[in-house]
Scaffold this motif. Structure first.
Motif, PDB file in Angstrom:
ATOM      1  N   PRO A 130       5.491  13.263   4.931  1.00 29.94           N
ATOM      2  CA  PRO A 130       6.079  14.731   5.307  1.00 29.94           C
ATOM      3  C   PRO A 130       7.190  14.457   6.666  1.00 29.94           C
ATOM      4  O   PRO A 130       7.738  15.451   7.035  1.00 29.94           O
ATOM      5  N   THR A 131       6.927  13.524   7.312  1.00 33.32           N
ATOM      6  CA  THR A 131       7.970  13.282   8.555  1.00 33.32           C
ATOM      7  C   THR A 131       9.185  12.550   8.072  1.00 33.32           C
ATOM      8  O   THR A 131      10.046  12.162   9.050  1.00 33.32           O
ATOM      9  N   VAL A 132       9.344  12.151   7.059  1.00 34.04           N
ATOM     10  CA  VAL A 132      10.632  11.439   6.430  1.00 34.04           C
ATOM     11  C   VAL A 132      11.472  12.145   6.116  1.00 34.04           C
ATOM     12  O   VAL A 132      11.651  12.962   5.038  1.00 34.04           O
ATOM     13  N   TYR A 161       0.794  -1.257  -0.060  1.00 35.43           N
ATOM     14  CA  TYR A 161       0.000   0.045  -0.014  1.00 35.43           C
ATOM     15  C   TYR A 161       0.877   1.333  -0.136  1.00 35.43           C
ATOM     16  O   TYR A 161       0.346   2.444  -0.442  1.00 35.43           O
ATOM     17  N   PRO A 162       2.064   1.406   0.796  1.00 37.89           N
ATOM     18  CA  PRO A 162       2.623   2.694   0.869  1.00 37.89           C
ATOM     19  C   PRO A 162       3.461   3.043  -0.485  1.00 37.89           C
ATOM     20  O   PRO A 162       3.839   4.188  -0.699  1.00 37.89           O
ATOM     21  N   VAL A 163       3.560   1.995  -1.514  1.00 37.84           N
ATOM     22  CA  VAL A 163       4.524   2.660  -2.645  1.00 37.84           C
ATOM     23  C   VAL A 163       3.382   2.786  -3.768  1.00 37.84           C
ATOM     24  O   VAL A 163       2.258   2.336  -3.720  1.00 37.84           O
ATOM     25  N   SER A 166       4.317  12.425  -3.038  1.00 41.94           N
ATOM     26  CA  SER A 166       4.927  12.118  -4.269  1.00 41.94           C
ATOM     27  C   SER A 166       5.713  10.810  -3.954  1.00 41.94           C
ATOM     28  O   SER A 166       6.744  10.909  -2.889  1.00 41.94           O
ATOM     29  N   GLY A 167       5.442   9.796  -4.849  1.00 38.93           N
ATOM     30  CA  GLY A 167       6.305   8.607  -4.367  1.00 38.93           C
ATOM     31  C   GLY A 167       5.738   7.871  -3.459  1.00 38.93           C
ATOM     32  O   GLY A 167       5.954   6.720  -2.923  1.00 38.93           O
ATOM     33  N   HIS A 184      -0.080  10.502  -7.808  1.00 40.94           N
ATOM     34  CA  HIS A 184       0.727  10.983  -6.562  1.00 40.94           C
ATOM     35  C   HIS A 184       1.307  12.338  -6.715  1.00 40.94           C
ATOM     36  O   HIS A 184       1.679  12.872  -7.725  1.00 40.94           O
ATOM     37  N   GLY A 185       1.368  13.181  -5.640  1.00 44.05           N
ATOM     38  CA  GLY A 185       2.000  14.415  -5.617  1.00 44.05           C
ATOM     39  C   GLY A 185       0.824  15.309  -5.497  1.00 44.05           C
ATOM     40  O   GLY A 185      -0.250  15.221  -6.338  1.00 44.05           O
TER      41      GLY A 185
END
Length: 577
Positions: free
Chosen positions: A301-303, A240-242, A294-295, A266-267
């Motif tokens: 946003p916390t990465v 799911y996350p990709v 994006s991606g 995405h984005g």
């Protein structure tokens, strides 16, 4: 409750967050940015790009620690993005490390994703919706509810994997269980507070929070034992996350074919472009995986770790994760016990709309009288001058956010001073090179402004005082300086400006005053000379009288001499050199 916090002392006249906010959910007040919660979709972009780190994410870490310390049954729902963001040898080590922190259990959010996938597959097989938009991303959901409510009928009426998993855990482990979601998304914090699915998630942490906690406890994931997850194996739903992860999961789960075309987007800007296209009716018969980041979630946003490549993570996860679906016999009993339905509604912000005349009036205040005056440079954060004028009317923006206008305004004021001031104004750098020279300087020093700006100060006057100010960083105020070659007397103020490392000087012409003082002084000298002659004559007469009377003239002489000295000193104080 605020999700993103601002440090007002660091935020000042930057506008970078305004420029990067696709929905313009940031208000500028007194030069500082403020998030408007009713407009914000919590994409976290402002958090990522703030150059002064003026924006910070409010953390639930203390809340979660308190739950654990109080002995409550706390379970972690860990988002599948952990597989690309945490360092481990086996996924069981991740579970072991978190269990050491005191959690009652650690389970994969992908279990909830398996339930959501089954619901998506059901919608596809029914074929009743014109388009189906995945609803896993809370920022996408907020974007549509707030800015494109026309598309709400296309949102899959299904909760996100986080909410599905929260309900699943509480149904299986008891309603008193505290569920903590762990992932890279900040919008999940707002989703957890949404009344539509209250009491599903009790706190939200990101991977920065958990890494900090692990470091505090000296726990290294790679050194932990392999403690496998005990519940459902989510298989393909860990994707799911990709990007395309939702689509891959749905396709793998379907038992038959459907008539929907499938694609992912995405984005922020791409999601908005798609929404606008769908509003125009250009997209039909599609199943669309939408993700605001994006991606995908792996670059949430916390990465902050720049070494994490979303391309490498996507390739590694797709290679490592099984593409097999979760068997229906594992999901069916849970779906019967847990409701995954969600109703979406119009949350459009109702900002006031100015009339055309009001827009023109605001534009005029920044010198934009005609359409040709509208530069549309975007420096203020708004793509056009017109949109910025509307934002000013709505109190989201300020007039002085127009950088070209403020530049021209300051330039015009500076030019006005340099052209009209009766005083000579000079600015020199540390090499004594003239950087600025007012027009009136030609009258006194015989150098035009154009000539002076090509010269060094020492080429026409003594720079000693300027150099002293540069060397000492001390200012000179009210010093009288005479230039005999220019027949000029000045009162000078010379000031060091540290920000630009230059010296600013103003010369006030006091030639007439000094000439008047000199004339007064000379008149007093003439008066004193005459007085001395009178005194001398009177002394001679007094001496003769004293000889006859037998008296002395010493007292009289002393008094008259003091009078002359007093007159002389007074003249010196009032203009003497």
């Amino acid at each position: 409750m605020a999700i993103i916090d601002f440090k007002a002392t660091k935020c000042r006249h930057c506008y970078k967050c305004v420029r990067n906010c696709e929905v313009k959910a940031i208000m500028v007040k007194d030069g500082r940015a403020e998030i408007m919660p009713e407009n914000c979709i919590l994409c976290g972009r402002c958090l990522q790009i703030c150059p002064q780190s003026a924006k910070t994410l409010v953390s639930d870490l203390s809340l979660v620690k308190g739950m654990v310390e109080a002995g409550e049954k706390v379970v972690v729902s860990i988002a599948p993005s952990y597989m690309g963001l945490l360092k481990y040898h086996t996924i069981g080590q991740v579970r072991c490390a978190l269990m050491r922190l005191g959690f009652a259990d650690v389970r994969e959010t992908a279990e909830g994703a398996a339930l959501v996938t089954a619901e998506y597959a059901k919608l596809l097989s029914e074929g009743a919706m014109k388009n189906i938009i995945s609803t896993c991303c809370p920022s996408v959901n907020a974007l549509i509810e707030k800015y494109y409510p026309q598309l709400i009928p296309y949102l899959a009426p299904v909760v996100s994997p986080m909410i599905a998993h929260g309900r699943m855990i509480k149904q299986q482990m008891g309603a008193d269980t505290k569920v903590v979601f762990l992932g890279p998304c900040i919008a999940k914090k707002q989703e957890a507070l949404d009344p539509r699915h209250a009491d599903c998630i009790d706190a939200v942490l990101n991977f920065n929070d958990i890494n900090r906690w692990l470091n505090e406890e000296d726990i290294v994931i790679e050194d932990c034992e392999d403690t496998p997850f005990e519940r459902m194996n989510p298989r393909v739903n860990r994707l799911y996350p990709v990007t395309s992860g939702v689509i891959n999961s749905v396709v793998a789960t379907q038992s038959g074919q459907d008539n929907y075309r499938k694609f992912y987007v995405h984005g922020e800007s791409n999601c908005i472009d798609l929404c606008q296209s769908m509003v125009r009716g250009e997209i039909t018969g599609c199943f669309i995986e939408m993700n605001m980041c994006s991606g995908g979630c792996i670059k949430g946003p916390t990465v902050n770790d720049r070494s994490i490549s979303r391309f490498k993570v996507k390739l590694d996860m797709e290679e490592r994760i099984s593409h097999d679906p979760v068997p229906e016999e594992e999901t069916a009993p849970v779906l019967e016990a847990v409701s995954l339905n969600k109703v979406f509604f119009d949350r459009t912000p109702h900002d006031p709309v100015p009339s055309e005349e009001e827009i023109r009036q605001i534009l005029a205040k920044t010198g934009k009288m005609r359409p040709d005056d509208e530069l549309n440079c975007g420096a203020c954060g708004y793509p056009t001058c017109r949109e910025k004028a509307i934002a000013v009317y709505q109190k989201k923006a300020e007039l002085d956010m127009c950088i070209p206008f403020m530049y021209e305004k300051s330039k015009s004021f500076a030019n006005l001073v340099m052209e009209t001031s009766p005083n000579v104004v000079m600015i020199v750098d540390q090499d004594m090179k003239l950087l600025e020279y007012s027009a009136v300087g030609e009258k006194y020093f015989g150098k035009t402004r154009a000539e002076a700006l090509q010269m060094y100060l020492y080429e026409f006057i003594d720079p000693a005082d300027f150099q002293w100010v540069f060397d000492t960083h001390q200012n000179i105020h009210g010093k009288k300086v005479h230039y005999p070659e220019f027949k000029l007397d000045t009162l000078q103020n010379i000031v060091y400006i540290p920000e630009q490392n230059v010296v600013l000087a103003t010369f006030i012409d006091i030639t007439k005053e000094e000439e008047q003082a000199r004339l007064e002084y000379e008149r007093k000298l003439d008066t004193i000379d005459l007085a001395q002659k009178v005194i001398h004559k009177q002394m001679m007469v007094a001496q003769e009288i004293a000889g006859l009377l037998g008296e002395t003239t010493a007292e009289t002489k002393t008094t008259l001499t003091k009078l002359c000295r007093s007159l002389l000193e007074d003249g010196s104080d009032n203009g003497g050199k």
